[in-house]
Every structure is written in structure tokens, then in C-alpha cells.
Design a protein around this motif. Structure first.
Motif, short mmCIF file in Angstrom:
data_model
loop_
_atom_site.label_atom_id
_atom_site.label_comp_id
_atom_site.label_asym_id
_atom_site.label_seq_id
_atom_site.Cartn_x
_atom_site.Cartn_y
_atom_site.Cartn_z
N ILE A 11 22.69 45.71 51.33
CA ILE A 11 21.63 46.84 51.33
C ILE A 11 20.09 46.10 50.64
O ILE A 11 18.97 46.77 51.37
CB ILE A 11 22.01 47.96 50.24
CG1 ILE A 11 21.07 49.01 50.29
CG2 ILE A 11 22.45 47.39 48.99
CD1 ILE A 11 20.73 49.79 51.50
N ALA A 12 20.37 45.13 50.01
CA ALA A 12 18.95 44.57 49.43
C ALA A 12 18.21 43.87 50.45
O ALA A 12 16.94 44.17 50.88
CB ALA A 12 19.22 43.66 48.36
N GLY A 13 18.85 43.13 51.39
CA GLY A 13 18.21 42.52 52.69
C GLY A 13 17.69 43.54 53.43
O GLY A 13 16.58 43.21 54.06
N THR A 103 21.43 37.41 48.43
CA THR A 103 22.80 36.80 48.63
C THR A 103 23.93 37.82 47.79
O THR A 103 25.05 37.56 47.95
CB THR A 103 22.87 35.45 48.53
OG1 THR A 103 22.17 35.04 47.44
CG2 THR A 103 22.53 34.88 49.81
N GLY A 104 23.35 38.88 46.91
CA GLY A 104 24.29 39.66 46.39
C GLY A 104 25.23 38.88 45.36
O GLY A 104 24.99 37.69 44.71
N ALA A 105 26.35 39.35 45.31
CA ALA A 105 27.50 38.70 44.29
C ALA A 105 28.66 39.00 44.83
O ALA A 105 29.01 39.44 45.98
CB ALA A 105 27.47 39.58 43.06
N VAL A 120 41.01 42.12 45.80
CA VAL A 120 39.63 42.39 45.14
C VAL A 120 39.02 43.71 46.35
O VAL A 120 39.43 43.59 47.26
CB VAL A 120 38.81 41.19 45.19
CG1 VAL A 120 39.27 40.03 43.69
CG2 VAL A 120 38.59 40.40 46.39
N VAL A 121 38.01 43.91 45.67
CA VAL A 121 37.19 45.12 46.54
C VAL A 121 35.87 44.81 46.70
O VAL A 121 35.03 45.03 45.87
CB VAL A 121 37.41 46.35 46.17
CG1 VAL A 121 37.00 47.44 47.26
CG2 VAL A 121 38.92 46.78 45.52
N ARG A 122 35.39 44.00 47.82
CA ARG A 122 33.90 44.00 47.86
C ARG A 122 33.36 43.97 49.22
O ARG A 122 32.49 44.21 49.64
CB ARG A 122 33.80 42.48 47.45
CG ARG A 122 32.23 41.91 47.26
CD ARG A 122 31.68 42.45 46.26
NE ARG A 122 30.07 42.62 46.40
CZ ARG A 122 29.37 42.74 45.43
NH1 ARG A 122 29.53 43.36 44.13
NH2 ARG A 122 27.69 42.89 45.64
C1 LIG Z 1 33.46 48.40 46.00
C2 LIG Z 1 32.27 48.90 45.50
C3 LIG Z 1 31.85 50.07 45.17
C4 LIG Z 1 30.56 50.18 44.72
N1 LIG Z 1 30.09 51.48 44.18
C5 LIG Z 1 28.91 51.67 43.76
C6 LIG Z 1 28.62 53.06 43.21
O1 LIG Z 1 29.10 54.08 43.50
N2 LIG Z 1 27.22 53.22 42.79
C7 LIG Z 1 26.36 52.08 42.73
O2 LIG Z 1 25.13 52.30 42.23
N3 LIG Z 1 26.63 50.77 42.88
C8 LIG Z 1 27.88 50.77 43.70
N4 LIG Z 1 28.49 49.45 43.97
C9 LIG Z 1 27.35 48.47 43.76
C10 LIG Z 1 26.23 48.18 45.17
O3 LIG Z 1 27.20 48.12 46.06
C11 LIG Z 1 25.78 46.91 45.17
O4 LIG Z 1 24.87 46.66 43.90
C12 LIG Z 1 25.18 46.49 46.34
O5 LIG Z 1 25.86 46.33 47.45
C13 LIG Z 1 24.10 45.05 46.03
O6 LIG Z 1 23.62 45.12 47.28
P1 LIG Z 1 22.97 43.31 47.77
O7 LIG Z 1 22.32 43.57 48.89
O8 LIG Z 1 22.15 42.96 46.51
O9 LIG Z 1 24.26 42.38 47.59
P2 LIG Z 1 25.76 42.48 48.46
O10 LIG Z 1 26.22 43.90 48.66
O11 LIG Z 1 26.59 41.68 47.54
O12 LIG Z 1 25.23 41.65 49.77
C14 LIG Z 1 25.10 40.33 49.77
C15 LIG Z 1 25.21 39.95 51.18
O13 LIG Z 1 24.74 38.55 51.24
C16 LIG Z 1 25.91 37.60 52.06
N5 LIG Z 1 25.69 36.24 51.46
C17 LIG Z 1 26.07 35.71 50.10
N6 LIG Z 1 25.66 34.43 50.30
C18 LIG Z 1 25.26 34.29 51.37
C19 LIG Z 1 24.92 32.99 51.99
N7 LIG Z 1 24.95 31.91 51.28
N8 LIG Z 1 24.67 33.00 53.34
C20 LIG Z 1 24.51 34.13 53.94
N9 LIG Z 1 24.71 35.65 53.60
C21 LIG Z 1 25.23 35.40 52.18
C22 LIG Z 1 27.23 38.40 51.38
O14 LIG Z 1 28.39 38.22 52.24
C23 LIG Z 1 26.77 39.77 51.60
O15 LIG Z 1 26.96 40.44 52.89
C24 LIG Z 1 29.50 49.23 44.61
C25 LIG Z 1 29.93 47.93 44.67
C26 LIG Z 1 31.40 47.78 45.49
C27 LIG Z 1 31.85 46.42 45.87
#
Ligand SMILES: Cc1cc2nc3c(=O)[nH]c(=O)nc-3n(C[C@H](O)[C@H](O)[C@H](O)COP(=O)(O)OP(=O)(O)OC[C@H]3O[C@@H](n4cnc5c(N)ncnc54)[C@H](O)[C@@H]3O)c2cc1C
Length: 374
Positions: A11-13, A103-105, A120-122
């Protein structure tokens, strides 16, 4: 600047890519994602998708404009800031003029190296693996009583499993404060969930994992063990880059890391007090920071972004929306409805801060957020 590379396709990217286009930028955008699925939301993974009430396709994020290149199944392994390239796991060097780190967590795992069977659930495949393991299972242990662990426990109860939740700390207390934690734990207990406190932590037993030790002679077994014990930011690929790391990639109040490099979402940390760095691993924050990162990429004089402390969770028949900074101290004022009826609009006041909470109370999110500015 002709080309922006975004590492991380969640979502961030995706928000950052869409925002660059929405701001009128017409240069080349490449999103690099190490997942094989097209960008999707993680939010329903512990809720509707795990419950089987929502199809996996419903999690897929709206498509980006055709002129944004999304490369799936490619992993960034190193960043070369001097040559301005991202090194991929296949050895390819991807050049950039501007870089967005998203790249999230990933889950913090409790299993020993080589120990199999910890769920785990990611990711989508994590949720699918649990859904398969649920078939034929009668008992489950969930390690971790934060938002995620409690949502998973709720969904596993929905599947009819006998569920035990284990944590070092009382469930949800640190995150939500006593009043709301008590309400949710009361519902979970009424629903048949058992809670075990393990102040010294847990150890997973068996290979594949089939239980948990919480102390001497305290072994608990289950058909399915799911851990939700926090997450770790994906920053290893940045370790030799010279960029500032402090439990995440350090950004300023505009999401800037260094000239031409910005970051957003679960990977990003901000210094909230001198020397104290904090991530905000929530959906709304990933969107707000994704938009801010795009603005900062195009305009080095852009204003600081407004943090958005909105969060929601669904568990044990409670749909809870929270606007404002947690945790919640003391008891709330009831603005509408009745907490005993499990449908209410509440607010907590502390000093000049208001936190507004809707429990099974239909109300536009914008109005809930507006209450915090009263
Ligand atoms: C099961 C679950 C339920 C959730 N429910 C809620 C909720 O109800 N309300 C709420 O506010 N938040 C919720 N969250 C939190 C929310 O989903 C996260 O805050 C959000 O996904 C963060 O987005 P992001 O893009 O920063 O990171 P991420 O979603 O972690 O995405 C990062 C992406 O980068 C990729 N990546 C990592 N390293 C590399 C690399 N070296 N090269 C290429 N790609 C890479 C990863 O595989 C991933 O696809 C939930 C999270 C989970 C896991």
C-alpha cells in the motif's frame, strides 16, 4: 529527474506511485516487489479472507496507471547510493534518479532456525496456509495478544476451533489501555477463548511445531500454532547504504531520508522524542506517508505531512474504529449509544487531546476524525 524507482509493492509503494502521477509527474516509475502476487491489501488476511467470507481477489489493490511498471518477484538486495542503483537478487542493477523505499515489515518469528510449522499472517499465502491447516484441526494456540493475534483468534473461533491466546502481557492492555482492552477480552472470553499469561515468554515445541512452553513443566499443545509476536522492518538490504537506520529507515516530517530518497509505511521510523524512534505500522499511516513521500520527491520545499492516527480492528463481533493517539487512559465519555449494548460512540479526553472511538456504531470515518479536533 527522469526515473523514480519504488522498492516495495504494497500500500505505501502503490500509493506513492499513484500520487506521483496524480501530482502530474510524467517520468518513468518502476515498482519492484519481491512478492509474486499483484499488490494487495493485508488488512483482510486476518479477517474476511481467513474467515472464508471474502475471496482473496477482494484484497487486490486497484490497478496503477498503465504507464507505471510493476515488476513482481524481484528482490532488492543492496542499495548503491553513490552509483544510484538498486541491486536485485538476480544481480541486475536498476538505476534511479529518485528512490522511494516502501519495503514494509515482516513477522518476527519465534521458531528456531530450521524448525517448521510456525504459522504467521503477513501474506496471502500465509493466510492460505492457515486456512488449509484449519481443515481437520480442533485446537489452536495463538501467540501474541495484540491486534493481529486477537483478530486471528477471533477468526479461528469463527471456524469452531478451541482457541488459546498466550502473551507475556495482558491482552491489548499496552496498546489500548484498560477500558477498551477489558471490553474486548470480555467478549473473547464469552466467546470461549482461553488466555494464558507467560511473563517469561514462550518457546515453540516440536518440528513441525505442535505446541508452546510457557515455563517449567508448562506445555500446551494444539493442532495449529499461529504466532503474531510483532514485526521487523525490512531494512537489511539497506545496511551497507549509509542511510540512517534506527529500528527502521529514519525519515523526517516530510518522509525524506536523504536528498532524492524518501520512505513510507511500515519500514519508516520517525524520531518522536530525542533518541526515541517509532514506526506507525498501520494502513492509514502507509497511505498518508506514501502521499507525503511522493510530494517530497517532487518538491524539496513541501510542507510536513499531518500524521493520521486512524486505526480500526474487527474481532469477536466488535467493529472498532479509533481516531486519535493511543493508548486510552481511564474511562470514556459516552457520546451516543450504550457500551453495555456493544454499540457506542465514545471519547477519551486527556489534556488538550481527544481520542474518538466508535464500537459497532455506523459513522463516516471523516466525522469520527473531526471529533478529535473539537
Ligand atoms: C494480517 C494483517 C492485518 C492488518 N490489519 C490492519 C487493520 O485492520 N488496520 C490497520 O490500520 N492496519 C492493519 N494492518 C497493517 C497494515 O496492513 C500495514 O500497516 C501495511 O500493510 C503497511 O504497508 P507497507 O506498504 O508499508 O508495507 P507492507 O505491506 O509490509 O509491504 C511491503 C512490501 O515490500 C516487499 N518487500 C520487502 N522487502 C523487499 C525487497 N528487499 N525487495 C522488494 N520488495 C520487498 C514486501 O514483500 C511487501 O510486498 C494489518 C497487517 C496485517 C499483516
Amino acid at each position: 529527474m527522469n526515473n523514480v524507482v519504488i522498492v516495495g509493492g504494497s500500500i505505501a509503494g502503490v500509493t506513492a506511485a499513484g500520487s506521483l502521477r496524480a501530482l502530474g509527474w510524467t517520468g518513468e516509475i518502476t515498482v519492484l516487489s519481491d512478492e509474486h502476487d499483484p499488490p494487495y491489501s493485508r488488512v483482510p488476511l486476518s479477517k474476511g479472507i481467513l474467515a472464508g467470507t471474502e475471496p482473496a481477489e477482494s484484497a487486490v489493490l486497484p490497478a496503477l496507471p498503465d504507464d507505471v511498471r510493476v515488476r513482481t518477484g524481484v528482490r532488492a538486495v543492496r542499495l548503491h547510493t553513490e552509483g544510484k542503483t538498486v541491486e536485485l537478487d538476480n544481480g541486475e542493477l536498476v538505476p534511479y534518479d529518485g528512490l522511494i523505499v516502501a519495503t514494509g515489515a515482516r513477522p518476527r518469528r519465534l521458531a528456531e532456525v530450521g524448525q517448521t510449522g510456525e504459522h504467521v499472517v503477513r501474506t496471502l499465502s500465509d493466510a492460505e496456509n492457515i486456512a488449509s491447516a484449519v481443515v481437520g484441526a480442533r485446537t489452536a494456540i495463538v501467540v501474541g495478544a495484540g491486534f493481529l493475534g486477537m483478530e486471528v483468534a477471533s477468526t479461528l473461533r469463527h471456524h469452531g476451533l478451541d482457541v488459546t491466546v498466550i502473551d507475556r502481557d495482558p491482552p491489548l492492555l499496552r496498546l489500548l489501555g484498560p477500558w477498551l482492552a477489558d471490553l474486548i477480552v470480555g467478549r473473547a472470553t464469552a466467546d470461549g477463548v482461553r488466555f494464558i499469561l507467560a511473563p517469561n515468554g514462550v518457546e515453540l515445541i516440536g518440528d513441525p511445531v505442535r505446541g508452546v512452553i510457557t515455563g517449567p513443566g508448562e506445555e500446551h499443545f494444539a493442532d495449529l500454532v499461529v504466532t503474531a509476536a510483532g514485526d521487523l522492518p525490512n531494512v537489511e538490504w539497506l545496511e551497507s547504504s549509509g542511510l540512517p537506520l534506527a529500528g527502521g529507515l529514519v525519515v523526517d516530517d516530510r518522509c525524506v531520508v536523504a536528498p532524492g530518497i524518501v520512505a513510507a509505511g511500515d519500514v519508516a521510523v520517525r524520531e518522536v522524542l530525542p533518541g526515541l524512534f517509532r514506526r506507525t505500522p498501520h494502513w492509514t499511516n502507509a497511505i498518508v506517508q506514501g502521499q507525503a513521500a511522493a510530494r517530497a520527491m517532487l518538491d524539496s520545499d513541501t510542507a510536513p505531512y499531518e500524521p493520521d492516527h486512524y486505526f480500526w480492528t474487527e474481532q469477536f463481533g466488535l467493529d472498532i474504529k479509533i481516531a486519535g493517539e493511543l493508548p486510552l487512559e481511564g474511562a470514556p465519555e459516552v457520546m451516543a449509544g450504550d457500551p453495555d449494548e456493544l454499540s457506542a460512540l465514545l471519547q477519551w479526553r486527556r489534556d488538550d487531546r481527544i481520542v474518538a472511538v466508535a464500537i459497532n456504531h455506523r459513522m463516516p470515518v471523516a466525522r469520527l476524525k473531526a471529533m478529535t479536533h473539537a
